[in-house]
Design a protein around this motif. Structure first.
Motif, PDB file in Angstrom:
ATOM      1  N   PHE A  23       0.785  -1.191   0.062  1.00 54.73           N
ATOM      2  CA  PHE A  23       0.178   0.077   0.063  1.00 54.73           C
ATOM      3  C   PHE A  23       0.977   1.339   0.054  1.00 54.73           C
ATOM      4  O   PHE A  23       0.757   2.153  -0.818  1.00 54.73           O
ATOM      5  N   TYR A  24       1.859   1.288   0.653  1.00 52.17           N
ATOM      6  CA  TYR A  24       2.748   2.546   1.063  1.00 52.17           C
ATOM      7  C   TYR A  24       3.382   2.831  -0.175  1.00 52.17           C
ATOM      8  O   TYR A  24       3.805   3.832  -0.697  1.00 52.17           O
ATOM      9  N   CYS A  25       4.180   1.787  -0.877  1.00 54.95           N
ATOM     10  CA  CYS A  25       4.972   1.920  -1.961  1.00 54.95           C
ATOM     11  C   CYS A  25       3.994   2.379  -3.085  1.00 54.95           C
ATOM     12  O   CYS A  25       4.585   3.359  -3.938  1.00 54.95           O
ATOM     13  N   ASN A  26       2.938   2.100  -3.306  1.00 63.84           N
ATOM     14  CA  ASN A  26       1.975   2.336  -4.473  1.00 63.84           C
ATOM     15  C   ASN A  26       1.661   3.916  -3.968  1.00 63.84           C
ATOM     16  O   ASN A  26       1.347   4.738  -4.947  1.00 63.84           O
ATOM     17  N   LEU A  27       1.348   4.110  -2.815  1.00 64.22           N
ATOM     18  CA  LEU A  27       0.917   5.650  -2.506  1.00 64.22           C
ATOM     19  C   LEU A  27       2.299   6.594  -2.870  1.00 64.22           C
ATOM     20  O   LEU A  27       1.971   7.618  -3.260  1.00 64.22           O
ATOM     21  N   ILE A  28       3.553   6.275  -2.489  1.00 65.81           N
ATOM     22  CA  ILE A  28       4.578   7.035  -2.863  1.00 65.81           C
ATOM     23  C   ILE A  28       4.573   6.853  -4.382  1.00 65.81           C
ATOM     24  O   ILE A  28       5.052   8.228  -4.790  1.00 65.81           O
ATOM     25  N   ASN A  29       4.579   5.918  -5.022  1.00 67.09           N
ATOM     26  CA  ASN A  29       4.658   6.034  -6.531  1.00 67.09           C
ATOM     27  C   ASN A  29       3.522   7.131  -7.063  1.00 67.09           C
ATOM     28  O   ASN A  29       4.003   7.776  -7.927  1.00 67.09           O
ATOM     29  N   ASP A  30       2.187   6.985  -6.656  1.00 69.33           N
ATOM     30  CA  ASP A  30       1.242   8.073  -6.976  1.00 69.33           C
ATOM     31  C   ASP A  30       1.689   9.407  -6.793  1.00 69.33           C
ATOM     32  O   ASP A  30       1.481  10.403  -7.470  1.00 69.33           O
ATOM     33  N   ILE A  31       2.202   9.751  -5.527  1.00 66.60           N
ATOM     34  CA  ILE A  31       2.430  11.098  -5.337  1.00 66.60           C
ATOM     35  C   ILE A  31       3.632  11.576  -6.147  1.00 66.60           C
ATOM     36  O   ILE A  31       3.879  12.711  -6.631  1.00 66.60           O
ATOM     37  N   ALA A  32       4.627  10.565  -6.459  1.00 66.41           N
ATOM     38  CA  ALA A  32       5.831  11.020  -7.167  1.00 66.41           C
ATOM     39  C   ALA A  32       5.241  11.549  -8.587  1.00 66.41           C
ATOM     40  O   ALA A  32       5.724  12.250  -9.096  1.00 66.41           O
ATOM     41  N   LYS A  33       4.441  10.704  -9.246  1.00 67.21           N
ATOM     42  CA  LYS A  33       4.000  10.953 -10.726  1.00 67.21           C
ATOM     43  C   LYS A  33       2.952  12.092 -10.685  1.00 67.21           C
ATOM     44  O   LYS A  33       2.803  12.550 -11.850  1.00 67.21           O
ATOM     45  N   ILE A  34       2.579  12.718  -9.606  1.00 68.02           N
ATOM     46  CA  ILE A  34       1.828  14.032  -9.644  1.00 68.02           C
ATOM     47  C   ILE A  34       2.919  15.009  -9.778  1.00 68.02           C
ATOM     48  O   ILE A  34       2.814  15.962 -10.776  1.00 68.02           O
ATOM     49  N   SER A  35       4.148  14.976  -9.350  1.00 63.81           N
ATOM     50  CA  SER A  35       5.238  15.948  -9.236  1.00 63.81           C
ATOM     51  C   SER A  35       5.919  15.703 -10.569  1.00 63.81           C
ATOM     52  O   SER A  35       6.321  16.723 -11.230  1.00 63.81           O
ATOM     53  N   ASN A  36       5.967  14.275 -10.951  1.00 66.70           N
ATOM     54  CA  ASN A  36       6.866  13.983 -12.367  1.00 66.70           C
ATOM     55  C   ASN A  36       6.111  12.958 -12.914  1.00 66.70           C
ATOM     56  O   ASN A  36       6.344  11.786 -12.628  1.00 66.70           O
ATOM     57  N   PRO A  37       5.325  13.173 -14.135  1.00 70.92           N
ATOM     58  CA  PRO A  37       4.683  12.045 -14.692  1.00 70.92           C
ATOM     59  C   PRO A  37       5.653  11.057 -15.339  1.00 70.92           C
ATOM     60  O   PRO A  37       5.329   9.812 -15.535  1.00 70.92           O
ATOM     61  N   ASP A  38       7.134  11.423 -15.746  1.00 70.91           N
ATOM     62  CA  ASP A  38       7.866  10.388 -16.013  1.00 70.91           C
ATOM     63  C   ASP A  38       8.762   9.638 -15.052  1.00 70.91           C
ATOM     64  O   ASP A  38       9.555   8.925 -15.251  1.00 70.91           O
ATOM     65  N   PHE A  39       8.165   9.805 -13.696  1.00 68.09           N
ATOM     66  CA  PHE A  39       8.829   9.267 -12.657  1.00 68.09           C
ATOM     67  C   PHE A  39       9.152   7.711 -12.755  1.00 68.09           C
ATOM     68  O   PHE A  39       8.011   7.035 -13.375  1.00 68.09           O
ATOM     69  N   SER A  40      10.342   7.109 -12.612  1.00 75.10           N
ATOM     70  CA  SER A  40      10.518   5.768 -12.553  1.00 75.10           C
ATOM     71  C   SER A  40      10.719   5.137 -11.409  1.00 75.10           C
ATOM     72  O   SER A  40      11.529   5.748 -10.585  1.00 75.10           O
ATOM     73  N   ILE A  41      10.139   3.887 -10.604  1.00 76.06           N
ATOM     74  CA  ILE A  41      10.034   3.676  -9.471  1.00 76.06           C
ATOM     75  C   ILE A  41      11.551   3.136  -9.105  1.00 76.06           C
ATOM     76  O   ILE A  41      12.085   3.181  -7.971  1.00 76.06           O
ATOM     77  N   THR A  42      12.405   2.845 -10.222  1.00 80.23           N
ATOM     78  CA  THR A  42      13.738   2.586 -10.031  1.00 80.23           C
ATOM     79  C   THR A  42      14.563   3.415  -9.380  1.00 80.23           C
ATOM     80  O   THR A  42      15.746   3.258  -8.979  1.00 80.23           O
TER      81      THR A  42
END
Length: 560
Positions: A23-42
């Protein structure tokens, strides 16, 4: 064999953090993509951070891949720095996911709740947030997660299959070398609560740190792990008899450990209190003069009044009273009262009328001549009866003498030669009480069950034979490898012992036994009675009031 009354349990456990971390990793990923749509989890975490967790990601890795690997890391390491001082855990085996726990104070539910709370307090989400490389993403995650997600950690621990441990521990040297196989394991896979093990079992740990798993070969020729060794101690992970793997020389030590840590169910002596008079009695009763005097006690309570001039320094333990017997409605009771001239010594009133009698049943008053008492019954003239004077033990001494005197007396004699004994315990089999036992002494070559009685009687002998028979039936599986003896030891004896005259006559009289002894009112005995249905098993019957003689007898028992 006997029921396992140990509170040490084995519990299978599992820790699954995949849901909260997913849950938390997906939450971080969603927040990161708001700031940067090209964000990569790696790119979320540094290579050093991922390496610390043993995680490798590639360009194809997804947020679920990261979450799964992070959860796997925490699942295996979250307990590594657990504070044992606030738990009832003895050992955590991370390889097999087994907890060895003290079940005396905690239920499974409590242990589970405590572990869930411990994991919640580890602040995993905070650690994951503060390790994010991108400071902007980190700041945004912190803003949105101030509310916390504690409820996600309520059920991450699962405990199943609670079962008894066969024995809490065994010194490793007890095993036959050719009956086991060892294999070293990483000490990081075991979390061991040295302090609690030392506190609860009196264990001391050596300097060596090597940890091994112990295997035995089963009937199919395969090897089964039965436990682990740590600092010269073996901790089993199975609930099955390990006696067949124990060397002949150490079998008695193994069985003794089973009685001490597994089989015995302690029996308390109640809320003992001790007055200064009792303390003095415990010391003085070791003197021959007092023990000889006590051999004259009738009903373990009173001396003939004729012995009053022989009390000497022991007079403080006795008092002179009047014995009242054979009162109507109270024929089975004896009353011991003071009898001052002209004063009431005893009045008996019933709140429930007996037939047509008055509620006031008896009134007894000391006569003016001090040698008799006036008995009032109904409204008739009193009957004068001569006083029956007795020298009774004072109340606190009398009850102590009846209950705990000889047990304490015998224990002092035992302590003079060994500390290898347990006392006041019961044994059970299939939840049925086999009996209560006063002492079990371990000597180098045998175990000795001892019953302590103030006075040796034929009734006690027969009763203890029955108890020994029940015990021997349960000991059948080990008695062939072990020497076991039975003793009934007392201070004094009574005339019913002569019912065992056949056996007494076959016993020697040397040492002053089985014959009269000067200044002693009862006969000191030392003879053997066979235990029926058990060949070569006998009950040793002893009565000995002299403390030094008793110590000598115990010394012989402990040396054999």
């Amino acid at each position: 064999m006997f029921d396992n009354t140990s509170k040490v349990n084995l519990i299978d456990y599992d820790i699954d953090l995949s849901n909260p971390i997913g849950f938390y990793c997906n939450l971080i990923n969603d927040i990161a993509k708001i700031s940067n749509p090209d964000f990569s989890i790696t790119s979320l975490y540094s290579a050093d951070f991922l390496r610390e967790m043993g995680i490798r990601l590639d360009s194809e890795s997804t947020v679920d891949d990261l979450a799964s690997k992070v959860a796997t890391f925490y699942n295996s390491t979250i307990l590594d720095d657990i504070d044992f001082s606030v738990t009832d855990l003895y050992i955590v085996d991370k390889r097999r996911k087994i907890l060895i726990v003290d079940g005396a104070n905690s239920e499974v539910r409590d242990i589970k709740n405590n572990l869930n709370e411990y994991i919640k307090q580890k602040k995993i989400f905070l650690h994951l947030t503060e390790s994010i490389q991108d400071q902007e993403i980190q700041a945004n995650v912190k803003k949105l997660t101030k509310v916390g997600f504690d409820d996600l950690f309520k059920s991450v621990v699962t405990l199943t299959s609670k079962r008894k441990n066969w024995i809490p521990y065994i010194p490793s040297l007890y095993f036959q070398a050719d009956s086991i196989t060892t294999s070293e394991i990483d000490q990081k896979d075991l979390l061991i609560n040295n302090q609690k093990l030392s506190q609860d079992f009196g264990l001391t740990f050596g300097a060596e740190n090597e940890v091994n798993q112990i295997f035995t070969q089963n009937e199919e020729g395969e090897y089964d792990e039965i436990g682990i060794t740590y600092k010269s101690l073996f901790f089993p992970l199975v609930n099955s008899d390990l006696g067949r793997f124990i060397s002949a020389d150490n079998y008695i030590n193994y069985v003794w450990l089973m009685f001490k840590e597994v089989f015995k169910k302690p029996v308390g002596r109640g809320n003992d209190f001790e007055t200064d008079l009792q303390k003095s009695f415990r010391v003085k009763v070791k003197e021959d003069a007092l023990s000889n005097l006590l051999s004259n006690l009738e009903k373990n309570l009173h001396l003939p009044i004729e012995l009053q001039n022989q009390l000497g320094e022991y007079e403080l333990f006795f008092e002179c009273v009047t014995q009242i017997t054979k009162l109507e409605e109270f024929a089975d009771l004896e009353f011991y009262v003071t009898s001052e001239q002209g004063k009431t010594s005893l009045g008996i009133y019933t709140n429930q009328k007996i037939g047509k009698k008055y509620n006031l049943l008896h009134w007894i008053k000391g006569n003016d001549n001090s040698v008799s008492q006036d008995y009032y019954r109904d409204a008739k003239a009193p009957i004068s009866k001569s006083n029956s004077m007795k020298l009774t033990l004072k109340p606190e001494v009398a009850f102590y003498f009846l209950s705990n005197f000889f047990e304490d007396f015998l224990e002092q004699a035992i302590l003079a030669h060994t500390s290898q004994y347990i006392k006041n315990f019961e044994l059970y089999t299939n939840n049925s009480n086999v009996g209560e036992f006063d002492f079990l002494i371990k000597t180098p070559k045998k175990l000795c069950f001892i019953e302590a009685k103030t006075k040796l009687t034929d009734e006690y002998i027969e009763s203890y034979i029955v108890k020994c028979s029940k015990l021997l039936r349960q000991l059948d599986s080990i008695s062939e490898r072990l020497n076991i003896e039975f003793y009934l030891i007392s201070a004094f004896s009574d005339k019913t012992c002569q019912r065992k005259k056949y056996f007494i006559d076959q016993s020697p009289t040397d040492g002053g036994y089985n014959t009269r002894r000067d200044n002693l009112s009862t006969i000191p005995y030392n003879f053997q009675v066979p235990i029926p249905q058990f060949a070569n098993r006998q009950l040793n019957c002893i009565s000995e009031p002299n403390f030094e003689n008793l110590k000598n007898l115990i010394e012989v028992i402990c040396q054999e």
